[in-house]
Design a protein around this motif. Structure first.
Motif, PDB file in Angstrom:
ATOM      1  N   ASP A   1       0.589  -1.912   6.043  1.00  0.00           N
ATOM      2  CA  ASP A   1       0.599  -1.250   4.939  1.00  0.00           C
ATOM      3  C   ASP A   1       1.557  -2.248   4.221  1.00  0.00           C
ATOM      4  OD1 ASP A   1       1.019   0.392   2.734  1.00  0.00           O
ATOM      5  OD2 ASP A   1       2.418   1.885   3.948  1.00  0.00           O
ATOM      6  N   VAL A   2       0.888  -2.464   2.883  1.00  0.00           N
ATOM      7  CA  VAL A   2       1.551  -3.534   2.031  1.00  0.00           C
ATOM      8  C   VAL A   2       2.687  -2.805   1.182  1.00  0.00           C
ATOM      9  CG1 VAL A   2      -0.261  -5.188   2.196  1.00  0.00           C
ATOM     10  CG2 VAL A   2       0.050  -3.623   0.281  1.00  0.00           C
ATOM     11  N   GLY A   3       2.718  -1.623   1.162  1.00  0.00           N
ATOM     12  CA  GLY A   3       3.487  -0.833   0.443  1.00  0.00           C
ATOM     13  C   GLY A   3       5.094  -1.030   1.038  1.00  0.00           C
ATOM     14  N   GLY A   4       6.023  -1.098  -0.067  1.00  0.00           N
ATOM     15  CA  GLY A   4       7.470  -1.247   0.211  1.00  0.00           C
ATOM     16  C   GLY A   4       8.124  -2.474  -0.180  1.00  0.00           C
ATOM     17  N   ILE A   5       9.227  -2.821   0.323  1.00  0.00           N
ATOM     18  CA  ILE A   5       9.767  -4.122  -0.160  1.00  0.00           C
ATOM     19  C   ILE A   5       9.849  -5.087   0.910  1.00  0.00           C
ATOM     20  CG2 ILE A   5      12.198  -4.792  -0.880  1.00  0.00           C
ATOM     21  CD1 ILE A   5      12.968  -1.950  -1.617  1.00  0.00           C
ATOM     22  N   TRP A   6       9.546  -6.394   0.619  1.00  0.00           N
ATOM     23  CA  TRP A   6       9.354  -7.574   1.447  1.00  0.00           C
ATOM     24  C   TRP A   6      10.055  -8.831   0.993  1.00  0.00           C
ATOM     25  CZ3 TRP A   6       5.724  -6.824   5.335  1.00  0.00           C
ATOM     26  CH2 TRP A   6       4.822  -5.935   5.216  1.00  0.00           C
ATOM     27  N   GLN A   7      10.520  -9.442   1.767  1.00  0.00           N
ATOM     28  CA  GLN A   7      11.522 -10.756   1.477  1.00  0.00           C
ATOM     29  C   GLN A   7      10.965 -11.833   2.330  1.00  0.00           C
ATOM     30  OE1 GLN A   7      15.848 -10.326   2.755  1.00  0.00           O
ATOM     31  NE2 GLN A   7      16.206 -11.556   0.930  1.00  0.00           N
ATOM     32  N   SER A   8      11.099 -12.911   1.521  1.00  0.00           N
ATOM     33  CA  SER A   8      10.604 -14.260   1.944  1.00  0.00           C
ATOM     34  C   SER A   8      11.614 -14.757   2.681  1.00  0.00           C
ATOM     35  CB  SER A   8      10.021 -15.204   0.882  1.00  0.00           C
ATOM     36  OG  SER A   8      10.718 -15.676   0.156  1.00  0.00           O
TER      37      SER A   8
ATOM     38  N   GLY B   1      14.114 -15.764   0.264  1.00  0.00           N
ATOM     39  CA  GLY B   1      14.812 -14.954  -0.462  1.00  0.00           C
ATOM     40  C   GLY B   1      14.228 -14.143  -1.528  1.00  0.00           C
ATOM     41  N   THR B   2      12.888 -14.417  -1.797  1.00  0.00           N
ATOM     42  CA  THR B   2      11.901 -13.883  -2.938  1.00  0.00           C
ATOM     43  C   THR B   2      11.697 -12.426  -2.552  1.00  0.00           C
ATOM     44  OG1 THR B   2      10.869 -15.865  -3.312  1.00  0.00           O
ATOM     45  CG2 THR B   2       9.600 -13.852  -4.114  1.00  0.00           C
ATOM     46  N   LEU B   3      11.832 -11.449  -3.207  1.00  0.00           N
ATOM     47  CA  LEU B   3      11.565  -9.792  -3.120  1.00  0.00           C
ATOM     48  C   LEU B   3      10.363  -9.543  -3.926  1.00  0.00           C
ATOM     49  CD1 LEU B   3      15.061  -8.632  -3.397  1.00  0.00           C
ATOM     50  CD2 LEU B   3      13.921  -8.915  -1.237  1.00  0.00           C
ATOM     51  N   LEU B   4       9.300  -8.912  -2.989  1.00  0.00           N
ATOM     52  CA  LEU B   4       8.226  -8.185  -3.470  1.00  0.00           C
ATOM     53  C   LEU B   4       8.385  -6.641  -3.381  1.00  0.00           C
ATOM     54  CD1 LEU B   4       5.255 -10.284  -2.071  1.00  0.00           C
ATOM     55  CD2 LEU B   4       6.132 -10.255  -4.576  1.00  0.00           C
ATOM     56  N   THR B   5       8.265  -5.966  -4.218  1.00  0.00           N
ATOM     57  CA  THR B   5       8.411  -4.453  -4.246  1.00  0.00           C
ATOM     58  C   THR B   5       7.034  -3.925  -4.532  1.00  0.00           C
ATOM     59  OG1 THR B   5      10.664  -4.553  -4.549  1.00  0.00           O
ATOM     60  CG2 THR B   5       9.693  -2.369  -5.013  1.00  0.00           C
ATOM     61  N   MET B   6       6.190  -3.502  -3.562  1.00  0.00           N
ATOM     62  CA  MET B   6       4.836  -2.954  -4.092  1.00  0.00           C
ATOM     63  C   MET B   6       4.663  -1.438  -3.601  1.00  0.00           C
ATOM     64  SD  MET B   6       2.679  -6.488  -3.098  1.00  0.00           S
ATOM     65  CE  MET B   6       3.262  -6.383  -1.152  1.00  0.00           C
TER      66      MET B   6
ATOM     67  N   ASN C   1      -7.188   4.263  -5.611  1.00  0.00           N
ATOM     68  CA  ASN C   1      -8.168   3.166  -5.152  1.00  0.00           C
ATOM     69  C   ASN C   1      -7.414   1.688  -4.598  1.00  0.00           C
ATOM     70  OD1 ASN C   1     -10.242   4.690  -6.121  1.00  0.00           O
ATOM     71  ND2 ASN C   1      -9.896   3.955  -8.179  1.00  0.00           N
ATOM     72  N   ARG C   2      -6.237   2.111  -3.907  1.00  0.00           N
ATOM     73  CA  ARG C   2      -5.499   0.891  -3.253  1.00  0.00           C
ATOM     74  C   ARG C   2      -5.083  -0.095  -4.233  1.00  0.00           C
ATOM     75  NH1 ARG C   2      -9.717   2.216  -0.173  1.00  0.00           N
ATOM     76  NH2 ARG C   2     -11.047   0.332  -0.674  1.00  0.00           N
ATOM     77  N   SER C   3      -4.703   0.379  -5.552  1.00  0.00           N
ATOM     78  CA  SER C   3      -4.143  -0.524  -6.547  1.00  0.00           C
ATOM     79  C   SER C   3      -2.655  -0.771  -6.208  1.00  0.00           C
ATOM     80  CB  SER C   3      -4.055  -0.003  -7.953  1.00  0.00           C
ATOM     81  OG  SER C   3      -3.413   1.378  -7.939  1.00  0.00           O
ATOM     82  N   ILE C   4      -2.162  -1.855  -6.667  1.00  0.00           N
ATOM     83  CA  ILE C   4      -0.907  -2.029  -6.431  1.00  0.00           C
ATOM     84  C   ILE C   4       0.034  -2.453  -7.691  1.00  0.00           C
ATOM     85  CG2 ILE C   4       0.611  -3.875  -5.468  1.00  0.00           C
ATOM     86  CD1 ILE C   4      -1.406  -4.687  -3.505  1.00  0.00           C
ATOM     87  N   ASP C   5       1.312  -1.689  -7.725  1.00  0.00           N
ATOM     88  CA  ASP C   5       2.016  -1.808  -9.058  1.00  0.00           C
ATOM     89  C   ASP C   5       3.388  -2.072  -8.527  1.00  0.00           C
ATOM     90  OD1 ASP C   5       3.146  -1.917 -11.561  1.00  0.00           O
ATOM     91  OD2 ASP C   5       2.920   0.375 -11.691  1.00  0.00           O
ATOM     92  N   GLY C   6       4.252  -3.043  -8.971  1.00  0.00           N
ATOM     93  CA  GLY C   6       5.447  -3.519  -8.539  1.00  0.00           C
ATOM     94  C   GLY C   6       6.325  -4.598  -9.241  1.00  0.00           C
ATOM     95  N   THR C   7       7.126  -5.089  -8.425  1.00  0.00           N
ATOM     96  CA  THR C   7       8.050  -5.992  -9.281  1.00  0.00           C
ATOM     97  C   THR C   7       8.090  -7.475  -8.179  1.00  0.00           C
ATOM     98  OG1 THR C   7      10.103  -5.144  -8.252  1.00  0.00           O
ATOM     99  CG2 THR C   7       9.390  -4.479 -10.571  1.00  0.00           C
TER     100      THR C   7
ATOM    101  N   SER D   1      10.208  -9.225 -12.491  1.00  0.00           N
ATOM    102  CA  SER D   1       8.940  -9.491 -13.148  1.00  0.00           C
ATOM    103  C   SER D   1       7.857  -8.348 -12.673  1.00  0.00           C
ATOM    104  CB  SER D   1       8.328 -10.834 -13.036  1.00  0.00           C
ATOM    105  OG  SER D   1       9.186 -11.863 -13.650  1.00  0.00           O
ATOM    106  N   HIS D   2       7.095  -7.980 -13.488  1.00  0.00           N
ATOM    107  CA  HIS D   2       6.035  -7.017 -13.144  1.00  0.00           C
ATOM    108  C   HIS D   2       5.032  -7.474 -12.602  1.00  0.00           C
ATOM    109  CE1 HIS D   2       2.947  -3.826 -14.209  1.00  0.00           C
ATOM    110  NE2 HIS D   2       3.773  -3.115 -13.499  1.00  0.00           N
ATOM    111  N   LEU D   3       4.340  -6.923 -11.596  1.00  0.00           N
ATOM    112  CA  LEU D   3       3.002  -7.189 -10.827  1.00  0.00           C
ATOM    113  C   LEU D   3       2.035  -6.246 -10.870  1.00  0.00           C
ATOM    114  CD1 LEU D   3       3.007  -6.219  -7.527  1.00  0.00           C
ATOM    115  CD2 LEU D   3       4.748  -7.776  -7.530  1.00  0.00           C
ATOM    116  N   LEU D   4       0.864  -6.680 -10.780  1.00  0.00           N
ATOM    117  CA  LEU D   4      -0.055  -5.809 -10.588  1.00  0.00           C
ATOM    118  C   LEU D   4      -1.339  -6.420  -9.679  1.00  0.00           C
ATOM    119  CD1 LEU D   4      -0.808  -4.767 -14.320  1.00  0.00           C
ATOM    120  CD2 LEU D   4      -0.148  -3.103 -12.429  1.00  0.00           C
ATOM    121  N   GLY D   5      -1.895  -5.543  -8.895  1.00  0.00           N
ATOM    122  CA  GLY D   5      -3.088  -6.098  -7.941  1.00  0.00           C
ATOM    123  C   GLY D   5      -3.715  -4.915  -7.192  1.00  0.00           C
TER     124      GLY D   5
END
Length: 144
Positions: A27-34, A37-42, A47-53, A63-67
């Motif tokens: 599940d790609v949803g949640g908070i991810w860290q590289s 230290g980069t953080l992705l919040t998705m 329809n399996r759209s992604i919204d986050g930061t 920054s806003h992200l969409l996918g």
């Protein structure tokens, strides 16, 4: 004979349930860290759209992200990031995997396109690379 077959079917069903509980769907949803230290919040939407930061490091502007994410146990996904720190766009695409220990990782490739003053400088406008992300674990006393 029928009982033997039935017990074999039950064993296969149980094996499938146990395997899914160990490997599970990624599940790609949640908070991810590289590791950098980069953080992705998705968040997954309709329809399996992604919204986050996207945040280049803890404390950096978000920054806003969409996918979108594809369907499947190890889905591919892609997001575009409109960077607030500079006039650039970053596109991140990857795949989500869950290993035999239940640990989930995102394996990604990214391209960052910045602006340049003229077409003569176009050669230095794009950067690319790859990075993996793990589920974020907050340090004591911090929040994402």
């Amino acid at each position: 004979m029928a009982l033997h077959r039935l017990s074999g079917v039950i064993a296969l069903v149980l094996l499938g349930v146990l395997t899914d509980s160990v490997h599970g769907k990624c599940d790609v949803g949640g908070i991810w860290q590289s590791e950098h230290g980069t953080l992705l919040t998705m968040e997954l939407g309709v329809n399996r759209s992604i919204d986050g930061t996207y945040q280049s490091s803890e404390g950096a502007p978000k920054s806003h992200l969409l996918g979108y994410q594809q369907a499947g146990d190890s889905p591919t996904f892609g997001v575009a990031v409109k960077n607030v720190a500079d006039p650039s766009i970053t596109v991140i695409t990857g795949q989500c995997f869950t290993d035999s220990y239940g640990e989930t990782k995102l394996w990604t490739t990214w391209i960052r396109r910045g602006t340049v003053p003229t077409s003569k400088d176009e050669w230095k406008a794009s950067l690319f690379g790859s990075v993996s992300f793990s589920k974020y674990v907050a340090k004591k006393g911090t929040a994402a």
